[in-house]
Design a protein around this motif. Structure first.
Motif, mmCIF file in Angstrom:
data_model
loop_
_atom_site.group_PDB
_atom_site.id
_atom_site.type_symbol
_atom_site.label_atom_id
_atom_site.label_comp_id
_atom_site.label_asym_id
_atom_site.label_seq_id
_atom_site.Cartn_x
_atom_site.Cartn_y
_atom_site.Cartn_z
ATOM 1 N N CYS A 15 -5.031 -43.585 -82.181
ATOM 2 C CA CYS A 15 -5.425 -42.733 -83.418
ATOM 3 C C CYS A 15 -7.014 -42.439 -83.027
ATOM 4 C CB CYS A 15 -5.259 -43.591 -84.593
ATOM 5 S SG CYS A 15 -3.558 -43.647 -85.006
ATOM 6 N N LEU A 33 3.816 -45.982 -88.688
ATOM 7 C CA LEU A 33 2.512 -45.550 -89.475
ATOM 8 C C LEU A 33 2.070 -46.593 -90.421
ATOM 9 C CD1 LEU A 33 3.353 -41.927 -90.096
ATOM 10 C CD2 LEU A 33 1.600 -42.602 -88.646
ATOM 11 N N ALA A 52 -4.469 -41.201 -88.918
ATOM 12 C CA ALA A 52 -3.403 -41.786 -89.306
ATOM 13 C C ALA A 52 -3.001 -41.256 -90.692
ATOM 14 C CB ALA A 52 -3.259 -43.253 -89.536
#
Length: 534
Positions: A15, A33, A52
């Motif tokens: 990320c 996630l 994210a």
């Protein structure tokens, strides 16, 4: 949907660098996630949270309540509260429906975000009784007891939403934690007016709340007015009598319980042992401890051994208490070692005090204070000084004593030496007057446990402004003569305050009920219900 197991730290690194189209396929599971977001715990992870978040919306998960709360929590941890608030407002603008709103509130309360949960409640277009119950119960779990009661009051302003059994159970729990008799009676009257039928939970809660608010007689009346077929109701009464130091009554209820063929459980025996401990019933306590396994096939748990260590220690059998710890089939916990430490303080046994604190892997400020008290009471000033130096070196601060009283439907809080109250000048004037009157009647300060090798006059000054004395002075200032006074305290009351309040109860002819961390004390005509044994 394909699910690929990926190391969370690896995802976080991913990320932070970039969200390339080739790698994004690895993040197709919303649960993955969620793991990423929950792994972001510091401001340095803020970029990861933002990216994210982008991925959540790119994959169409933006309205998943569980993911939304994870994003909000992650933003808060990364000091990006603005984004957290904007995200919640956006979600609520979609009119998500009462079920999703309730999921959000419940999740926020579980993570301790009760402030955000309150904002959700205010802006939610759809609410039901579950929404309000989640708020009230959530506040109780987050130790926001006054907010829980305020929320119940706000709930009553809605004509189409009525509190139910769950609402009242949570509200009674809040009253019990606060020791707020005024609001306990108010909640009880609401239940009666609403025609709420008492079930086991509510019956137990009512017995418990009146006992914890210092009104043991009403607790007893409620107990004898409800059905007794559930052990929890009996346990509430036995525990209530125990905290008020009424061991004889607790034992009598146990006998009635047997006569009604209600089987005791481990909580029953914990209450009985606590009652015996508070009243010094050493032989009776030993007998009940043996009955657990011999007659009822209940194996003692850690808390029962702790109650026995407390019973022995309070009775002056400190060596026997230590021997019991050594012979226990279970590893003793910090509560047991603290109990031994407290007994060592009471009976001025520095050797066992040192053993106790050596076994506290995570000793807190109160533990060091107890050890320092032992040294001070035995005039070992050099050792006491070393303990204080260690506390300073380790950055350990003494826990502040706090007391509170309910007056006029408002909780008033005090700390030792407090000058923040609006009536401070008048409070100190009343207190100083009471101190002088008590002295003129023969009261002498108990300075043995003051942590300083200084003059007696300086020690007295150190004791004069403890939080419970300030709270008592405030109630005397505001209340009418002859009315009962109820005070709550977060830690054990010191012996000087105990003796001084006895003197004040006689001077003013007032009943003063004090709940500290250990038990209730009822002061009347210069005497205390604990008979100076606590």
């Amino acid at each position: 949907m394909q699910r690929i197991s990926i190391n969370v730290s690896g995802i976080r690194r991913f990320c932070v660098t970039s969200l390339t189209s080739s790698s994004a396929s690895n993040l197709t599971d919303h649960r993955m996630l969620k793991q990423v977001l929950e792994s972001c715990k510091t401001p340095s992870n803020s970029k990861c949270v933002l990216q994210a978040h982008a991925q959540v919306f790119k994959l169409g998960y933006g309205t998943y309540p569980s993911l939304l709360v994870s994003m909000v929590a992650a933003y808060r941890r990364c000091n990006l509260s603005y984004f957290a608030r904007r995200l919640l407002l956006w979600f609520l603008s979609l009119s998500p429906g009462v079920s999703n709103t309730n999921i959000i509130i419940e999740s926020l309360m579980k993570t301790g975000e009760y402030g955000l949960a309150k904002k959700v409640l205010r802006r939610a277009s759809d609410q039901n009784v579950i929404t309000w119950n989640l708020m009230i119960g959530g506040y109780v779990r987050n130790v926001q007891y006054e907010e829980a009661l305020k929320t119940l009051k706000n709930m009553l302003s809605f004509s189409d939403i009525k509190p139910n059994k769950f609402s009242f159970a949570s509200a009674l729990a809040a009253c019990a934690r606060l020791g707020d008799l005024h609001h306990a009676k108010w909640v009880h009257s609401l239940m009666i007016d609403a025609g709420i039928e008492l079930n086991t939970i509510l019956s137990s809660a009512l017995v418990d709340v009146y006992a914890k608010c210092g009104d043991i007689e009403t607790s007893r009346e409620v107990f004898y007015s409800v059905k007794w077929n559930d052990v929890s109701i009996w346990n509430a009464m036995i525990t209530g009598f125990a905290t008020h130091g009424l061991a004889t009554e607790a034992i009598r209820v146990f006998s009635e319980m047997e006569a009604e063929h209600v089987s005791p459980d481990s909580i029953t025996f914990l209450g009985i042992l606590t009652a015996c401990s508070h009243c010094g019933l050493l032989e009776e306590g030993k007998e009940f401890f043996g009955l657990m396994s011999q007659r009822f096939s209940i194996q003692p748990k850690l808390e029962h051994y702790g109650a026995m260590v407390d019973l022995l220690g309070r009775a002056g059998q400190v060596k026997e208490a230590y021997d019991l710890i050594e012979s226990m089939p279970i590893e003793p916990d910090v509560v047991i070692w603290r109990s031994l430490l407290s007994s060592a303080r009471t009976y001025k046994n520095p050797e066992l005090g040192e053993i106790a604190i050596q076994n506290l892997s995570k000793a807190k400020s109160g533990d060091y204070v107890l050890l320092s008290n032992i040294y001070s009471s035995t005039k070992k000033w050099e050792n006491a000084q070393k303990v204080r130096e260690l506390m300073t070196k380790e950055g350990i601060r003494k826990a502040k004593g706090k007391s509170w009283v309910e007056f006029g439907g408002v909780i008033h809080r005090f700390k030792a030496g407090d000058t923040s109250h609006i009536d401070t000048k008048a409070i100190y004037k009343v207190l100083e007057g009471l101190i002088q009157k008590a002295k003129s009647e023969g009261f002498v300060s108990d300075t043995d446990l003051v942590l300083m090798d200084v003059s007696e006059e300086e020690k007295e000054e150190n004791l004069n402004y403890h939080s419970e004395k300030l709270a008592l002075a405030y109630v005397i200032l505001k209340s009418s003569p002859g009315s009962e006074i109820r005070i709550q305290k977060n830690i054990r009351m010191c012996s000087d305050c105990h003796n001084w309040i006895k003197a004040v109860s006689k001077l003013l002819n007032r009943v003063i009920i004090m709940r500290d961390r250990i038990r209730f004390h009822r002061f009347e005509d210069g005497l205390c219900s604990c008979k100076d044994y606590w």
